[in-house]
Design an enzyme around this catalytic site. Structure first.
Site, short mmCIF file in Angstrom:
data_model
loop_
_atom_site.label_atom_id
_atom_site.label_comp_id
_atom_site.label_asym_id
_atom_site.label_seq_id
_atom_site.Cartn_x
_atom_site.Cartn_y
_atom_site.Cartn_z
N GLY A 1 -9.32 -8.95 2.65
CA GLY A 1 -8.05 -9.32 2.06
C GLY A 1 -6.87 -8.57 2.66
N HIS A 2 -5.68 -8.94 2.20
CA HIS A 2 -4.46 -8.35 2.76
C HIS A 2 -4.33 -6.86 2.39
CE1 HIS A 2 -1.98 -9.80 -1.02
NE2 HIS A 2 -2.91 -8.92 -1.33
N ASN A 3 -3.74 -6.11 3.31
CA ASN A 3 -3.48 -4.68 3.16
C ASN A 3 -4.73 -3.81 3.16
OD1 ASN A 3 -0.79 -5.51 2.78
ND2 ASN A 3 -1.01 -5.49 0.55
#
Length: 358
Positions: free
Chosen positions: A255-257
């Site tokens: 996922g993001h980050n």
């Protein structure tokens, strides 16, 4: 008809040469000139093959093998049949891999799917893209504006590199892969069908969910390998980072980050929710799911099919649903298994009594 092989057959080697390469000891020096032409598992090996043995589970295969030679530890040497030459090694599998890497160099990373060097006529390359010498681009690949690709890299058929993507030297981008908003280091291997740099999953929860702009990047450092069908979302405000030397299996969702440290191992179908951090040398078994905003410490290991909802300390060994230290998890499993069926601890239920009478 002979079975086809998709890999080149390496030159044959003598047992003396194999011993020198693998730092093994040839038990019978009189067999030093015996030649080996390939590697195989013990149950499929023939007289010209090298095998290895280090797991007692396969003792039956060792006893019946037709291999010409076998890498084996001193502990199991006496179990090797007399017709098989013994190469004594402290770590037989590592020694076996060292030889296999030598004779099957072409299996170490994908080559051009069209058996070409240079740029295919049907590839679409924007005039502002910069490709160093020695880049191979297979048919129907699309390379967008201001993309940069380093020498020795191979871009597979149908791959799409969106504007501004940078790829280092000696990289492989598999067929059908799409990369956007990403900076990729040297010697990175990306298998077919990966999706890298698309939107992260960010919304404000409301009657009409409002999309949160995802303006970060994906940073993939040197010597990373990414398995087929894996998805890596770009960051929202900060970057999604894959650390140097990490190896990611097929069909993993990142996922993001997310920040993944150096030299991590992530097995197939893991799901890493946004904004979590893995330290260095973390190992995740297949189908591990990790909640967002967690921290998995350096050297931690999580067993397959576990669900992680809490931080895992450095060098922790966790597993279960929900994950906890494995010793605690195993104790709880044993305690549950000791419970009588159909009642609380110590209870003797009617069903259990009826079952005994039956």
């Amino acid at each position: 008809m002979a079975q086809p092989s998709f890999f080149k057959q390496g030159a044959s080697s003598t047992l003396a040469e194999i011993a020198a390469l693998t730092k093994a000891e040839l038990a019978d020096a009189s067999r030093a000139d015996q030649r080996i032409t390939g590697v195989a598992s013990l149950d499929e090996a023939g007289p010209m093959h090298l095998g290895f043995f280090e797991n007692v589970k396969y003792a039956g295969q060792l006893a019946q093998t037709r291999a010409g030679a076998c890498l084996v530890s001193e502990r199991f040497e006496a179990s090797v049949p007399p017709h098989v030459a013994v190469l004594r090694a402290k770590r037989p599998f590592r020694a076996f891999v060292a030889y296999a890497r030598l004779i099957h160099e072409d299996a170490m990373r994908p080559q051009s799917g069209f058996d070409l060097t240079g740029i295919a006529a049907s590839a679409v390359i924007h005039p502002t893209a910069h490709l160093e010498d020695g880049v191979t681009v297979d048919p129907l690949a699309v390379i967008g504006p201001h993309v940069e690709i380093g020498a020795g890299s191979v871009i597979g058929s149908g791959a799409v590199l969106s504007p501004g993507v940078r790829i280092g030297r000696d990289c492989n981008v598999g067929a059908g892969t799409v990369i956007q908003f990403a900076l990729i280091g040297n010697n990175v291997l990306i298998h077919p069908g990966c999706q890298i740099g698309q939107d992260g999953y960010g919304f404000i929860f409301a009657e009409t969910h409002q999309k949160v702009p995802q303006t970060g990047r994906v940073i993939i450092q040197n010597d990373v390998e990414i398995g087929a069908g894996t998805t890596i979302d770009r960051g929202s405000l900060r970057d999604t980072v894959i650390g140097e030397g990490s190896k990611i299996d097929n069909q993993v969702q990142i996922g993001h980050n997310v920040t993944i440290g150096r030299h991590c191992l992530i097995a197939a179908q893991c799901g890493l929710a946004g904004s979590l951090t893995l330290g260095d040398n973390v190992a995740l078994g297949a189908k591990v799911g990790i909640n967002n905003h967690l921290h998995i410490g350096d050297g931690a290991q999580v067993t397959a099919m576990s669900a992680v909802k809490d931080d895992v300390p450095a060098n922790g060994r966790w597993g279960g649903f929900f994950a906890k230290p494995t010793k605690q998890w195993f104790r709880e499993i044993l305690a549950v298994e000791r419970l009588p069926r159909g009642g609380a601890p110590g209870a003797d239920s009617k069903d259990a009594k009826d079952e005994r009478r039956g």
